[in-house]
Design an enzyme around this catalytic site. Structure first.
Site, short mmCIF file in Angstrom:
data_model
loop_
_atom_site.label_atom_id
_atom_site.label_comp_id
_atom_site.label_asym_id
_atom_site.label_seq_id
_atom_site.Cartn_x
_atom_site.Cartn_y
_atom_site.Cartn_z
NE ARG A 59 -10.84 12.88 3.71
CZ ARG A 59 -10.59 11.57 3.65
NH1 ARG A 59 -11.51 10.69 4.00
NH2 ARG A 59 -9.44 11.14 3.22
CG HIS B 220 -12.94 3.28 3.39
ND1 HIS B 220 -13.72 4.22 4.03
CD2 HIS B 220 -11.66 3.66 3.60
CE1 HIS B 220 -12.96 5.14 4.57
NE2 HIS B 220 -11.69 4.83 4.34
CG ASN C 50 -9.55 -0.16 18.57
OD1 ASN C 50 -9.21 -1.19 19.15
ND2 ASN C 50 -9.09 0.16 17.37
CD GLU D 101 -8.51 -1.39 3.99
OE1 GLU D 101 -7.97 -1.11 5.08
OE2 GLU D 101 -8.90 -0.53 3.19
CG ASN E 175 -1.85 1.12 1.31
OD1 ASN E 175 -1.81 2.03 0.47
ND2 ASN E 175 -2.72 1.11 2.31
CG ASN F 207 -8.04 10.13 10.39
OD1 ASN F 207 -8.71 10.93 11.05
ND2 ASN F 207 -7.04 10.51 9.63
N GLY F 208 -10.75 8.21 8.36
CA GLY F 208 -11.76 8.41 7.32
C GLY F 208 -12.89 7.45 7.65
NE ARG G 58 -6.24 1.45 0.00
CZ ARG G 58 -6.34 2.51 0.77
NH1 ARG G 58 -5.29 2.96 1.42
NH2 ARG G 58 -7.48 3.13 0.92
#
Ligand code: AMP
Length: 390
Positions: free
Chosen positions: A236, A177, A329, A378, A7, A206-207, A88
């Site tokens: 965002r 995603h 989490n 992923e 990635n 985070n996203g 990725r």
């Protein structure tokens, strides 16, 4: 057989080497600060973590060191033992509805989609070119974040703009995603023991994005043309009135400034003024920080809105899945979300919910919908797809 899953970010390169088809991780690591000075890499092997500082000007240098480490650590004796490298790639537009073996045409297409993923796609290409040079005999495979969402119907992916904008500019919802939504929905179906399911998969990190998945296929997702749509995220904004952008422009802000605000200074960070990290927001809430309390309320509300919307769109739901950093989490975010869904008969089991980073059922036995935590993976999806071509 050894498969390398990578990635590549603009200044980073994460990797895992798998023994396939066993899906055993033999070594993993990350190269950081590539091309920006003070670069270093960390490697995890046999439960041990090693950090080394080294000058890295580009991704190719990182790949060369990676290969040296694989040989030094006896993961392979020879480069030719790496049968495939899976990459990725964030944006594959409408050209790729599944993973593909990379050739010059594929690279050209990924380049073509750069305006839609200006940081990610060029990094992906750097990773591919570096890998082709350093490991020339391995099959190179591209795995797209957008591929899982290509099954959406027109009515779900079009915006209500003049229709020519779709044809002329490719303006539509692509979703992101996808590899994660696919992984957790496949795992959830395995748990349920059937494929004819209605799932709502919540990738909240985070996203963040939420997908509606029917019979293993994505029918709708919350991210759009770009990742800045749908949920409130770390920094965002997610969904806002599009005209705010024009309003700000008329107040004298430049397009770049607005872009920076919407992507890096909004979301949890923008509202709380404290942090984009949900752990800091949780700490703020404990200290009775009013803006952290507000940020969390808005954050949860948006997740709930999307779950409710997809519940209706799917015509009911068999399971809601939580994944990624927050989803795996944050016990309190999951509780706030599920408690807000009480009107649909969805109930949490507080004891079961006391889990972090592990697969677990968290709904109560009398909940109308199953709720699960499923840690995403992923990397293994990239390795699986790459292996499937060999
Ligand atoms: P990701 O983008 O999936 O790596 O998720 C990263 C985000 O997960 C961080 O920015 C945090 O907001 C969140 N996160 C990670 N660990 C925890 C935790 N123990 N409790 C709450 N949030 C967490």
């Amino acid at each position: 057989m050894k498969i390398l899953s990578v990635n590549a970010g603009s200044s980073s390169l994460k990797f895992q080497v798998y023994e396939m088809p066993e899906e055993e991780v033999l070594i993993s690591g990350v190269f950081e600060r590539i091309g920006i000075g003070n670069s270093f890499y960390t490697i995890k092997i046999n439960g041990e973590k090693i950090k080394k500082e080294i000058n890295l000007d580009n991704h190719e240098q990182a790949f060369k060191i990676l290969v040296d480490e694989l040989i030094e650590n006896k993961i392979v004796n020879d480069l030719n033992e790496i049968a495939g490298v899976g990459h990725r790639i964030v944006q594959g537009g409408e050209s790729f509805n599944k993973s593909v073996v990379i050739d010059d045409d594929v690279i050209a297409k990924i380049k073509e989609y750069t305006p839609l993923a200006p940081l990610h796609n060029p990094a992906g290409i750097s990773g591919i070119l570096a890998s082709k040079n350093v490991i020339p005999n391995a099959i190179q495979v591209a795995v797209f974040d957008t591929a899982f969402h290509t099954t959406m119907e027109e009515e779900n992916y079009l915006y209500a703009l003049p229709k020519s904008f779709y044809k002329d500019y490719g303006i539509r919802k692509y979703g992101y995603h996808g590899t994660s939504h696919k992984y957790v929905s496949m795992r959830m179906n395995e748990i349920l023991g059937r494929d004819d399911t209605k799932l709502i998969t919540c990738h909240i990190g985070n996203g963040g994005s939420i997908s509606a998945v029917k019979n293993g296929k994505c029918i709708d997702t919350s991210m759009g043309l770009t990742p800045n749509a749908g949920l409130i995220m770390g920094s965002r904004s997610g969904d806002i009135d599009a005209t705010i952008v024009l309003y700000l422009e008329k107040q004298g802000l430049s397009a770049d400034e607005i872009d920076d605000i919407l992507n890096k200074k909004s979301g949890l960070l923008g509202i709380s003024g404290v942090s984009s990290d949900s752990r800091d927001i949780e700490d703020g809430i404990k200290e009775n920080n009013k803006d952290c309390i507000l940020a969390q309320k808005m954050y949860v509300k948006k997740i709930v809105e999307y779950i409710a919307k997809y519940y209706v769109e799917l015509g009911g739901c068999d399971a809601i899945v939580f994944t990624a950093g927050v989803g795996e989490n944050s016990t309190s975010t999951r509780k706030d979300v599920i408690d807000s869904l009480a009107v649909l008969g969805i109930k949490i089991d507080d004891e079961r919910n006391n889990v972090r980073g592990k697969e677990a059922k968290i709904s109560s036995d009398d909940s109308s919908v199953l709720c699960y935590v499923i840690p995403t993976d992923e990397e293994v999806m990239i390795a699986r797809d790459t292996y499937s071509f060999i």
